[in-house]
Scaffold this motif. Structure first.
Motif, PDB file in Angstrom:
ATOM      1  N   HIS A 164      -1.952  -0.891  -7.461  1.00 57.40           N
ATOM      2  CA  HIS A 164      -1.862   0.552  -6.457  1.00 57.40           C
ATOM      3  C   HIS A 164      -0.891   0.302  -5.389  1.00 57.40           C
ATOM      4  CE1 HIS A 164      -3.493   4.033  -4.241  1.00 57.40           C
ATOM      5  NE2 HIS A 164      -3.499   3.251  -3.367  1.00 57.40           N
ATOM      6  N   GLY A 165       0.015   1.086  -5.508  1.00 58.04           N
ATOM      7  CA  GLY A 165       1.211   1.132  -4.331  1.00 58.04           C
ATOM      8  C   GLY A 165       2.238   0.288  -4.846  1.00 58.04           C
ATOM      9  N   TRP A 166       2.048  -0.139  -5.940  1.00 55.71           N
ATOM     10  CA  TRP A 166       3.303  -0.735  -6.658  1.00 55.71           C
ATOM     11  C   TRP A 166       3.531  -0.324  -7.691  1.00 55.71           C
ATOM     12  CZ3 TRP A 166       4.138  -6.504  -5.274  1.00 55.71           C
ATOM     13  CH2 TRP A 166       3.697  -6.869  -4.183  1.00 55.71           C
ATOM     14  N   ARG A 167       4.762   0.025  -7.913  1.00 60.14           N
ATOM     15  CA  ARG A 167       5.323   0.784  -9.115  1.00 60.14           C
ATOM     16  C   ARG A 167       5.778  -0.203 -10.185  1.00 60.14           C
ATOM     17  NH1 ARG A 167       6.219   6.091  -7.371  1.00 60.14           N
ATOM     18  NH2 ARG A 167       7.476   6.488  -9.029  1.00 60.14           N
TER      19      ARG A 167
ATOM     20  N   GLN B 136       0.734  -1.225  -0.093  1.00 61.05           N
ATOM     21  CA  GLN B 136       0.107   0.030  -0.183  1.00 61.05           C
ATOM     22  C   GLN B 136       0.817   1.042   0.059  1.00 61.05           C
ATOM     23  OE1 GLN B 136      -3.409   0.581   0.140  1.00 61.05           O
ATOM     24  NE2 GLN B 136      -3.781  -1.465  -0.319  1.00 61.05           N
ATOM     25  N   ASP B 137       0.375   2.431  -0.456  1.00 64.21           N
ATOM     26  CA  ASP B 137       0.948   3.757  -0.483  1.00 64.21           C
ATOM     27  C   ASP B 137       0.854   4.206   0.975  1.00 64.21           C
ATOM     28  OD1 ASP B 137       2.083   3.175  -3.075  1.00 64.21           O
ATOM     29  OD2 ASP B 137       0.477   4.627  -3.841  1.00 64.21           O
TER      30      ASP B 137
ATOM     31  N   GLY C 102       5.684  -0.976  -1.022  1.00 62.08           N
ATOM     32  CA  GLY C 102       4.854   0.109  -1.394  1.00 62.08           C
ATOM     33  C   GLY C 102       5.664   1.491  -1.655  1.00 62.08           C
ATOM     34  N   HIS C 103       5.095   2.335  -1.764  1.00 64.89           N
ATOM     35  CA  HIS C 103       5.587   3.698  -2.142  1.00 64.89           C
ATOM     36  C   HIS C 103       5.142   4.677  -0.875  1.00 64.89           C
ATOM     37  CE1 HIS C 103       7.011   7.045  -4.207  1.00 64.89           C
ATOM     38  NE2 HIS C 103       5.929   7.823  -4.216  1.00 64.89           N
TER      39      HIS C 103
ATOM     40  N   THR D  41       5.399   8.453   0.640  1.00 66.24           N
ATOM     41  CA  THR D  41       5.719   9.848   0.120  1.00 66.24           C
ATOM     42  C   THR D  41       5.544  10.771   1.526  1.00 66.24           C
ATOM     43  OG1 THR D  41       4.759   9.848  -1.927  1.00 66.24           O
ATOM     44  CG2 THR D  41       4.741  11.860  -1.081  1.00 66.24           C
TER      45      THR D  41
ATOM     46  N   CYS E  90       6.661   0.479   5.789  1.00 68.71           N
ATOM     47  CA  CYS E  90       6.190   0.268   4.570  1.00 68.71           C
ATOM     48  C   CYS E  90       6.667  -0.781   3.848  1.00 68.71           C
ATOM     49  CB  CYS E  90       5.953   1.346   3.619  1.00 68.71           C
ATOM     50  SG  CYS E  90       5.083   1.250   2.156  1.00 68.71           S
TER      51      CYS E  90
ATOM     52  N   THR F 289       1.235   7.996   2.667  1.00 67.97           N
ATOM     53  CA  THR F 289       1.511   9.377   2.240  1.00 67.97           C
ATOM     54  C   THR F 289       1.158  10.348   3.759  1.00 67.97           C
ATOM     55  OG1 THR F 289       0.546   9.316   0.012  1.00 67.97           O
ATOM     56  CG2 THR F 289       0.942  11.278   0.714  1.00 67.97           C
TER      57      THR F 289
END
Length: 352
Positions: free
Chosen positions: A164-167, A65-66, A84-85, A87, A81, A68
């Protein structure tokens, strides 16, 4: 009598229902027109597969999951995390840890920042009041302020991700597969050193047998690979055989590499003789390995396919030579010739 009462009761209910249906119902007054809002109603996006746990102001944990922290927002706690990404545009009063993901810091982090096999990038205006540790990923500091110690082990590995959350992106495969191939070649080199010291005669025997039975060895190797795969699948579906899956695969790798050392020895010896050099056992193996090691880094699976063909051929030679212990008929020494029969010595001539 009881049956008659039931029939009469049912008939009475039917008449009552018919009378109610025939009674006219006064029309309802028209409803006032509704004022439709011109603003578009927000549509909730479907949740992506994964886990996002926000424990109040203590900790944010995300798996696939992202995460932020928006600008102007302050989070009093740690941020963890996985895949995930993350920010950070606001302020985090805690530590930030990312594993197999990515991290962008544009705000302030009062704790330590740790990234393992992840991409990490700081904005020039970002501020890290703790230390920064990068293991196995990439770090772009861009002149950001880091108050603590910076530990950077940039192996350039970045695992790919989807959804989503995976680049996603093929470029993220490059670093991972490069180091994986390099690590596999290093393991083969170490194993070749040990095998050359322990079983040199078996390597030489496989090397001598390889040129004479190429097609037969390839067929036997292909069949042997298929049998091994089905055997592994059979062991995997049984509870008792699960430990044997790993043990048999380890034995398979060692034996396959033994046969590949024989193939590379044959190729290296021929290259050496072409340049007028008589190569040693280990030198011929490494010289024959060199072109295939370079081919392993060719993109679009070309190098992997060529390496796999060598593996099949080597596995077939391993089967035909019985793990490097038996020569074919062509290499068997002919039986020693029988000594010529000597004529019998002449006896005494009988007198008449």
């Amino acid at each position: 009598m009881r049956f008659r009462h039931v029939v009469l009761a049912a008939f009475a209910c039917a008449l009552a229902a018919a009378t109610f249906a025939a009674t006219p119902v006064p029309p309802a007054p028209p409803a006032p027109p509704e004022h439709k809002s011109t603003a578009a109603e927000p549509v909730d996006a479907p949740d992506a597969p994964g886990i996002l746990n926000r424990q109040g102001d203590r900790e944010i944990t995300g798996v696939n999951q992202d995460v932020t922290v928006k600008a102007g927002e302050t989070h009093d706690g740690d941020v963890v995390c996985i895949r995930g990404h993350v920010t950070i545009d606001g302020h985090v009063n805690g530590d930030v840890t990312v594993v197999a993901g990515s991290l962008d810091v544009n705000g302030t982090v009062d704790g330590d920042v740790t990234a393992v096999v992840s991409r990490m990038e700081f904005d020039p205006k970002a501020q890290i009041n703790g230390g920064v540790t990068n293991v196995g990923g990439s770090l772009r500091r861009n002149g950001a302020v880091v108050q603590g110690q910076v530990v950077n082990i940039p192996l350039g590995i970045s695992l790919p991700s989807w959804g989503h959350g995976w680049r996603s992106g093929l470029g993220e495969f490059a670093g991972f597969f490069f180091w994986w191939r390099l690590f596999a070649l290093f393991l083969f080199f170490v194993c070749a050193l040990l095998l050359a010291a322990l079983v040199p005669d078996r390597i030489r025997l496989i090397s001598e047998e390889a040129p004479t039975r190429l097609f037969t060895a390839f067929v036997f190797g292909l069949v042997g690979y298929m049998v091994f795969v089905f055997a592994q699948l059979f062991l995997a579906i049984t509870i008792i055989g699960i430990p044997l899956v790993f043990l048999s695969y380890l034995v398979f790798i060692v034996l396959k590499w033994l046969a590949m050392c024989g193939i590379f020895h044959q190729i290296g010896s021929r290259i050496g003789r072409a340049f007028g050099r008589d190569m040693s056992l280990l030198g011929a193996i490494l010289l024959g390995l060199l072109p295939f090691a370079i081919l392993r880094f060719v993109p679009f699976c070309i190098g992997w396919f060529i390496w796999f063909l060598v593996e099949i051929l080597a596995f077939g030679c391993l089967i035909l030579t019985r793990v490097g212990t038996r020569r074919s008929v062509a290499f068997l020494a002919p039986p020693p010739a029988a000594p010529p029969a000597t004529p019998p010595a002449p006896g005494p001539v009988p007198s008449v």
